[in-house]
Design a protein around this motif. Sequence first.
Motif, PDB file in Angstrom:
ATOM      1  N   LYS A 127       0.870  -1.180   0.000  1.00  0.00           N
ATOM      2  CA  LYS A 127       0.000   0.000   0.000  1.00  0.00           C
ATOM      3  C   LYS A 127       0.901   1.223   0.000  1.00  0.00           C
ATOM      4  CE  LYS A 127      -0.383  -0.311   5.032  1.00  0.00           C
ATOM      5  NZ  LYS A 127      -1.271  -0.636   6.144  1.00  0.00           N
ATOM      6  N   PRO A 128       0.367   2.393  -0.329  1.00  0.00           N
ATOM      7  CA  PRO A 128       1.211   3.596  -0.390  1.00  0.00           C
ATOM      8  C   PRO A 128       1.967   3.898   0.914  1.00  0.00           C
ATOM      9  CG  PRO A 128      -0.863   4.021  -1.477  1.00  0.00           C
ATOM     10  CD  PRO A 128      -0.996   2.669  -0.820  1.00  0.00           C
ATOM     11  N   ASP A 129       1.407   3.513   2.062  1.00  0.00           N
ATOM     12  CA  ASP A 129       2.096   3.726   3.346  1.00  0.00           C
ATOM     13  C   ASP A 129       3.396   2.935   3.439  1.00  0.00           C
ATOM     14  OD1 ASP A 129      -0.124   5.198   4.010  1.00  0.00           O
ATOM     15  OD2 ASP A 129      -0.913   3.762   5.458  1.00  0.00           O
ATOM     16  N   ASN A 130       3.500   1.833   2.687  1.00  0.00           N
ATOM     17  CA  ASN A 130       4.676   0.964   2.749  1.00  0.00           C
ATOM     18  C   ASN A 130       5.604   1.126   1.555  1.00  0.00           C
ATOM     19  OD1 ASN A 130       3.893  -0.055   5.219  1.00  0.00           O
ATOM     20  ND2 ASN A 130       2.763  -1.752   4.329  1.00  0.00           N
ATOM     21  N   VAL A 131       5.427   2.208   0.823  1.00  0.00           N
ATOM     22  CA  VAL A 131       6.342   2.580  -0.260  1.00  0.00           C
ATOM     23  C   VAL A 131       7.012   3.882   0.175  1.00  0.00           C
ATOM     24  CG1 VAL A 131       6.541   3.241  -2.683  1.00  0.00           C
ATOM     25  CG2 VAL A 131       4.914   1.454  -2.006  1.00  0.00           C
ATOM     26  N   LEU A 132       8.329   3.843   0.320  1.00  0.00           N
ATOM     27  CA  LEU A 132       9.071   4.983   0.862  1.00  0.00           C
ATOM     28  C   LEU A 132       9.874   5.692  -0.219  1.00  0.00           C
ATOM     29  CD1 LEU A 132      10.473   3.271   4.087  1.00  0.00           C
ATOM     30  CD2 LEU A 132       8.337   4.554   3.821  1.00  0.00           C
ATOM     31  N   LEU A 133       9.899   7.015  -0.133  1.00  0.00           N
ATOM     32  CA  LEU A 133      10.742   7.824  -1.009  1.00  0.00           C
ATOM     33  C   LEU A 133      12.083   8.013  -0.310  1.00  0.00           C
ATOM     34  CD1 LEU A 133       7.727   9.969  -1.521  1.00  0.00           C
ATOM     35  CD2 LEU A 133       9.085   9.351  -3.509  1.00  0.00           C
ATOM     36  N   PRO A 134      13.204   7.777  -0.995  1.00  0.00           N
ATOM     37  CA  PRO A 134      14.513   7.896  -0.335  1.00  0.00           C
ATOM     38  C   PRO A 134      14.808   9.289   0.210  1.00  0.00           C
ATOM     39  CG  PRO A 134      14.735   6.820  -2.452  1.00  0.00           C
ATOM     40  CD  PRO A 134      13.335   7.322  -2.359  1.00  0.00           C
ATOM     41  N   CYS A 135      14.460  10.310  -0.538  1.00  0.00           N
ATOM     42  CA  CYS A 135      14.647  11.682  -0.080  1.00  0.00           C
ATOM     43  C   CYS A 135      13.866  12.599  -1.008  1.00  0.00           C
ATOM     44  CB  CYS A 135      16.122  12.072  -0.026  1.00  0.00           C
ATOM     45  SG  CYS A 135      16.943  12.055  -1.617  1.00  0.00           S
ATOM     46  N   LYS A 136      13.708  13.846  -0.628  1.00  0.00           N
ATOM     47  CA  LYS A 136      12.905  14.783  -1.429  1.00  0.00           C
ATOM     48  C   LYS A 136      13.472  14.980  -2.837  1.00  0.00           C
ATOM     49  CE  LYS A 136       9.943  16.101   1.773  1.00  0.00           C
ATOM     50  NZ  LYS A 136       8.569  15.736   1.754  1.00  0.00           N
ATOM     51  N   GLN A 137      14.802  14.957  -2.990  1.00  0.00           N
ATOM     52  CA  GLN A 137      15.414  15.258  -4.279  1.00  0.00           C
ATOM     53  C   GLN A 137      15.526  14.040  -5.199  1.00  0.00           C
ATOM     54  OE1 GLN A 137      16.980  15.987  -1.274  1.00  0.00           O
ATOM     55  NE2 GLN A 137      16.282  18.103  -1.213  1.00  0.00           N
ATOM     56  N   SER A 138      15.222  12.872  -4.694  1.00  0.00           N
ATOM     57  CA  SER A 138      15.404  11.659  -5.467  1.00  0.00           C
ATOM     58  C   SER A 138      14.213  11.408  -6.387  1.00  0.00           C
ATOM     59  CB  SER A 138      15.591  10.477  -4.522  1.00  0.00           C
ATOM     60  OG  SER A 138      15.897   9.330  -5.245  1.00  0.00           O
ATOM     61  N   GLY A 139      14.470  10.742  -7.487  1.00  0.00           N
ATOM     62  CA  GLY A 139      13.403  10.437  -8.439  1.00  0.00           C
ATOM     63  C   GLY A 139      12.510   9.309  -7.955  1.00  0.00           C
ATOM     64  N   TYR A 140      11.338   9.239  -8.531  1.00  0.00           N
ATOM     65  CA  TYR A 140      10.362   8.233  -8.133  1.00  0.00           C
ATOM     66  C   TYR A 140      10.821   6.811  -8.421  1.00  0.00           C
ATOM     67  CZ  TYR A 140       7.022  11.969  -7.277  1.00  0.00           C
ATOM     68  OH  TYR A 140       6.392  13.069  -6.784  1.00  0.00           O
ATOM     69  N   GLU A 141      11.761   6.648  -9.342  1.00  0.00           N
ATOM     70  CA  GLU A 141      12.256   5.302  -9.633  1.00  0.00           C
ATOM     71  C   GLU A 141      13.065   4.726  -8.466  1.00  0.00           C
ATOM     72  OE1 GLU A 141      14.921   8.455 -11.065  1.00  0.00           O
ATOM     73  OE2 GLU A 141      12.887   7.983 -11.641  1.00  0.00           O
ATOM     74  N   ASN A 142      13.355   5.554  -7.464  1.00  0.00           N
ATOM     75  CA  ASN A 142      14.142   5.113  -6.309  1.00  0.00           C
ATOM     76  C   ASN A 142      13.301   4.812  -5.073  1.00  0.00           C
ATOM     77  OD1 ASN A 142      16.655   5.365  -7.654  1.00  0.00           O
ATOM     78  ND2 ASN A 142      16.486   7.567  -7.444  1.00  0.00           N
ATOM     79  N   VAL A 143      11.968   4.693  -5.234  1.00  0.00           N
ATOM     80  CA  VAL A 143      11.144   4.354  -4.085  1.00  0.00           C
ATOM     81  C   VAL A 143      11.511   2.959  -3.582  1.00  0.00           C
ATOM     82  CG1 VAL A 143       9.225   5.836  -4.804  1.00  0.00           C
ATOM     83  CG2 VAL A 143       9.214   3.404  -5.432  1.00  0.00           C
ATOM     84  N   LYS A 144      11.204   2.716  -2.302  1.00  0.00           N
ATOM     85  CA  LYS A 144      11.555   1.429  -1.702  1.00  0.00           C
ATOM     86  C   LYS A 144      10.348   0.810  -1.018  1.00  0.00           C
ATOM     87  CE  LYS A 144      16.338   2.611  -1.071  1.00  0.00           C
ATOM     88  NZ  LYS A 144      17.390   1.660  -1.128  1.00  0.00           N
ATOM     89  N   LEU A 145      10.161  -0.465  -1.245  1.00  0.00           N
ATOM     90  CA  LEU A 145       9.120  -1.223  -0.583  1.00  0.00           C
ATOM     91  C   LEU A 145       9.588  -1.541   0.834  1.00  0.00           C
ATOM     92  CD1 LEU A 145       6.349  -2.573  -0.961  1.00  0.00           C
ATOM     93  CD2 LEU A 145       7.556  -4.596  -1.832  1.00  0.00           C
ATOM     94  N   ALA A 146       8.727  -1.299   1.820  1.00  0.00           N
ATOM     95  CA  ALA A 146       9.091  -1.476   3.226  1.00  0.00           C
ATOM     96  C   ALA A 146       8.010  -2.268   3.956  1.00  0.00           C
ATOM     97  CB  ALA A 146       9.291  -0.111   3.878  1.00  0.00           C
ATOM     98  N   ASP A 147       8.241  -2.494   5.225  1.00  0.00           N
ATOM     99  CA  ASP A 147       7.337  -3.146   6.165  1.00  0.00           C
ATOM    100  C   ASP A 147       6.983  -4.564   5.727  1.00  0.00           C
ATOM    101  OD1 ASP A 147       5.706  -3.863   8.206  1.00  0.00           O
ATOM    102  OD2 ASP A 147       4.321  -2.187   7.998  1.00  0.00           O
ATOM    103  N   PHE A 148       7.896  -5.466   6.005  1.00  0.00           N
ATOM    104  CA  PHE A 148       7.713  -6.872   5.678  1.00  0.00           C
ATOM    105  C   PHE A 148       7.188  -7.656   6.871  1.00  0.00           C
ATOM    106  CE2 PHE A 148      10.127  -5.354   2.194  1.00  0.00           C
ATOM    107  CZ  PHE A 148       9.829  -6.193   1.130  1.00  0.00           C
ATOM    108  N   GLY A 149       6.539  -6.956   7.814  1.00  0.00           N
ATOM    109  CA  GLY A 149       6.004  -7.589   9.017  1.00  0.00           C
ATOM    110  C   GLY A 149       4.906  -8.589   8.751  1.00  0.00           C
ATOM    111  N   ALA A 150       4.164  -8.446   7.673  1.00  0.00           N
ATOM    112  CA  ALA A 150       3.091  -9.387   7.325  1.00  0.00           C
ATOM    113  C   ALA A 150       3.533 -10.382   6.265  1.00  0.00           C
ATOM    114  CB  ALA A 150       1.867  -8.609   6.845  1.00  0.00           C
TER     115      ALA A 150
END
Length: 154
Positions: A127-150
């Motif tokens: 979900k969008p809450d578990n997709v992280l942007l590396p930093c404000k200046q970084s491009g969208y291709e650098n998003v990271k999937l997070a929260d592997f708790g489930a």
Amino acid sequence: MEKSYILGRQVGSGVDGSVCVITESSTGYQYACKSIDRSDNAAVLHAHAEITMLERLRGHPNIVTYNGHFEDERQLHIVMDLEGDDLCSHLQERGPRPEKEAARILKAVVSAVAVCHERRVMHRDIKPDNVLLPCKQSGYENVKLADFGASADF
């Protein structure tokens, strides 16, 4: 882990614990630290499963980077690279993105999911809450999937 950390601000919370910024004392480098109460046996089992999944998924540019874990008397701590805002907050702040930007985000997420599936991991909470942007200046291709708790094996 034998490193010492300084606890910082809380950046998130969930069912099983909270996420804070921690600073490595010797280097000043900051990480995200997910902390789980050790008295909650189910949460600890989920955390150990998450650690296993993160170890299996190391090295992909669109999956949050696992840096180790440690325990103290009260909590189990999972240390990961500190990323920027989550996609949900970003979209609430900036509004809908143009199709080309949305396509770059989706391509990165699909790339991460493909690696998960190649390594026999189901995320189960994309979900969008578990997709992280590396930093404000970084491009969208650098998003990271997070929260592997489930997440789970398949």
